[in-house]
Each structure stands twice: as C-alpha cells, then as structure tokens.
Design an enzyme around this catalytic site. Sequence first.
Site: not given
Length: 510
Positions: A54, A81-82, A168, A170, A226, A366
Amino acid sequence: MEKILVLDFGGQYNQLIARRVRDLHVFAEIKAYNRISTEQILKAGYRGIIFTGGPNSVYDPASPHYDPAVLDLGIPILGICYGDQLLAWMAGGEVSPAARAGEYGKTELTVKAHPLFRGLPAKSVCWMSHRDFISRTPPGFSTLAVTDRCPCAAMGDDGRRLYGVQFHPEVTHTEYGGVILRNFLFAICGCAGNWSMEHYAERAVEKLRAQLSGKTVLLALSGGVDSSVAALLLHRAVGDRLRCVFVDHGLLRKGEAALVERTFRPLFGDKLICVDASARFLSALAGVTEPEQKRKIIGEAFIRVFEAEAKKLGHVNVLAQGTIYPDVIESGKGDSAVIKSHHNVGGLPAVIDFDELVEPLRELFKDEVRRLGETLGLPRELVWRQPFPGPGLAVRILGEVTEERLARLREADAIFREELAAARPDPMPDQYFAVLTNARSVGVQGDGRSYGDTVALRAVSTDDFMTAAWARLPYEVLERASSRITNEVPGVCRVVYDISSKPPATVEWE
Ligand code: XMP
C-alpha cells in the site's frame, strides 16, 4: 474449500497477488481491510492471510491499520511491503522513514535457510519499492533476509507463523517470488493445492442455486466472453428461470449475431430474447460524426431497448451482470480522467424493476473467466473472442455511420480476421480489426481511375489494454489482407497499416 485471504491495504499489485495464489491451485479472495472483521476472518476458515502492499506509512495515524487480534487467530500471515511494515508495527516493532533514499527496483536479496525460502539460493534478485524501513524487528521475530540497504528484508515468528517480506514476491522481477509464495501456501499454511476451475464452477453453481432458489433472473447477453460465461453459469444454476436479452444494435462484426443465436438458442430456447434493433440505432446515429456523441447515443439507445424488453417480462427478482474483477477494481478507482465513455451495462440497474443484483464473475480475472468458459463448454470461438467495444463498429467508422459504410467495414474486417486466423503469426496480436477512415483517395482499379475509401488495419499486442504496442505483423499477411480487401470490397481502393502505440494513440480510433 481451502482459501487464502488477501487483505487489501491499497497497493498496486493486489490483484496480482490473488492471481499468483490461484495459479498455485489455492483459491484467493481479496477483501478491503475495512470490509472484514477478525470474527468474519475466523468464521470464513481461511488457511492463511496475505497483507498486501500500500502507498502509506504505518506511523501516519491516517494510514490503514487493522485489528491486532488478527495476529492471534492462529492463522499464518504473510505481509508484503506495506503489509510487512504493518505486521512489524502491530507486533511491537519499529518502522522509520529511510535516512537517505528508499529502495526501488531490482535488488540483490540474501536469505537465511528457512522453510519460507526453501529452494532459493543464498542470493537472488528481488523487486523492491519502499521508502520506509523496519528499523527494529518486533519481539519474537527474527530477520530472515537482508539487502545492502535493508537490514530487515524479511522477518518471521515461527511460533505464531507470522512472516513479512519487504519486497514483492508477486511480480515476475522477483526471481523466486513464485517459490516463496508456494512455500508460504504449502509449507506454512498447509494448503493441499487442489483448487481448480472445475471446483470453482461446481461451487459457484451450488452457491447461485441456493441464493437464487425460486427466483427469476435477467441477464443482458452481449455475446462477449464475460456475459456469455455468466449466462452459462446462471443457466446451470437456475435453468429456465434465466432470461437472456441479446440486443443486436446492428453494429456487430460479420456473423456475430448469428453466432450468439446459434450458441445459446439450443440451450435457452424461448428464454433467449434476441432483439434486432439495428434500424433504431442507425436512425439515432444518422448525421452524427462526433465520437463521444456516438458513444452516448448508443449507450442511451441500448438502455432504452433493454428497458422495453424487460418491461415485457414484468418484474424480475434478480438482475445479473457479467462484471469481472478488473471492472470492480477500475470502478473503485475514483476519478481518473475519462478518455472515452465506455459503454457497458452500468446504466441498466436504474431502469429495471428488480430486487437484487448478482455478479457471478466478480472474483475472476479475464483469463480465469475464459478458463471457466471452457470448463462450462462454451465454444472456443466465444471463449477466445477478442475484446470488442460496446458501441461496436460505430467507433471504427470515422464520420457518419450508414448501412453502406457498415457493410463495407464488416467485409474488410472479416477479411483481415480470416487472413490472420489462417496465417497464425507468432505471437498472435491480442486485438486486431479494420477501421473505415474518412479519407478518400484516388486509385486505379480495372482500367480506370477510382476514388474510394481508405481502410486502416490495426493490430496490437498488450497485457492489459492500458498500454499497447502496434503488432509487427509479417508483411505477407498484410499484403494478402490488403490485396483481398481492395479486390473484394467495392468502394475501397487503399489500405494502410496503423503503426501507433498506446499511448499516445488509443487502441480504437474513436
Ligand atoms: P482504447 O481505445 O480505450 O481501448 O485504448 C482499450 C480496450 O477497450 C476496448 N474498448 C471498449 N470496451 N466498451 C468496451 O467494453 C467500450 O466502449 C470500449 N471502447 C474501447 C477496446 O476495444 C480495447 O480492447
């Protein structure tokens, strides 16, 4: 079903964290930090919690904080992180601003031997993006990794199974990020990793069946991925209590309306309502050349047509929408500048008489929606359809939209798509189409001079459509498309290829 909670503190990579976890076959749910209590966390039975990054500083009282009781629920936590700094702060450690500059970008990470880092070499590259540092690790925690500038790049309390990483894991720039997440999920949280799209589909159908028992459901079917996937999922759950309205605005590509009807009619029978409203849209667009005005007219007409159909059906209990996760995030983003007024079904709830809104794809990205579509047996043509703007070909015709110009563009576009499908260049562009420009030019066709339209071909490669690069298509493909278009589409004597990237151009021309 085992699941992980991604507790969202407003970072930019939060969707990605959930994505990575699901890629490891563990279901991940993202919840904003102020939307879930520790009691709810306990009740939901999460196997682990990830605190996201964040933009804030934990020592700022206005920054997002969380109930410290979460540390004692017995559920493993990984702070990123945050999230790492918050964990340190909550557990009694100290966080301070960097004495000099922060640490940004690729950074060498040195790790200690620990189950969180099993499979990592002692030194590897991680991705850092922080200004604040953990200046004192909390009681009970030990430092598990460092970088040159960061004395605590990872920390852990094995007793309580609480861990934090300043970098990070990710993002792909962190070489062993996937391994670290896997270690957290499997070695620390004890997950089995048996989540799959089949499971998801089964559970989603069960949940919808219970939630929608005895209720009628109305869905606007556009033929896009979708809404098509949402339609199949809902149909499995409520059968013929689902009504789908497909509005053909006459601005679709060649063969598209027929494809929708062919796919869904056998399943839905007379519960699929196809409305041919092309005449209405065309007359509303007569004489209009300004792009934003076109979009507004189409959006408005769509709502009116849908409203009229819904009125015929009378009161429905539930209005369903094919909103997917990135839409949820986008709409929460506040007031970024409107580049184009995107047409979607956002205006429908205001005009439909219904009790409840259901968005069965809200949690999915998606490509997960596509995988779900495949699981549910949606034909490949629909699963792999390119994105197509709600206002359709109207924003690919510069100047006035007329029946004749639509027919011309439809043919040119179909040829370009056929040629790409036949050649299958590697990489295949993520979106490709033809545009009918308003430039007329002189040509020589047959024995005489011609004066005709210019068609532009557009093909882009992109990950997220926020930025896009023009696709380096093989010349042979462009040549075949150009030759066929000028030969087979009357009134077109010139074809050009668009070599603009986004930014500064957008993907669509209008
Ligand atoms: P732009 O032109 O904004 O397009 O760079 C980015 C992506 O969005 C699609 N697009 C739309 N999709 N309604 C939609 O649902 C719209 O009004 C709309 N306008 C553009 C475009 O095709 C591209 O994939």
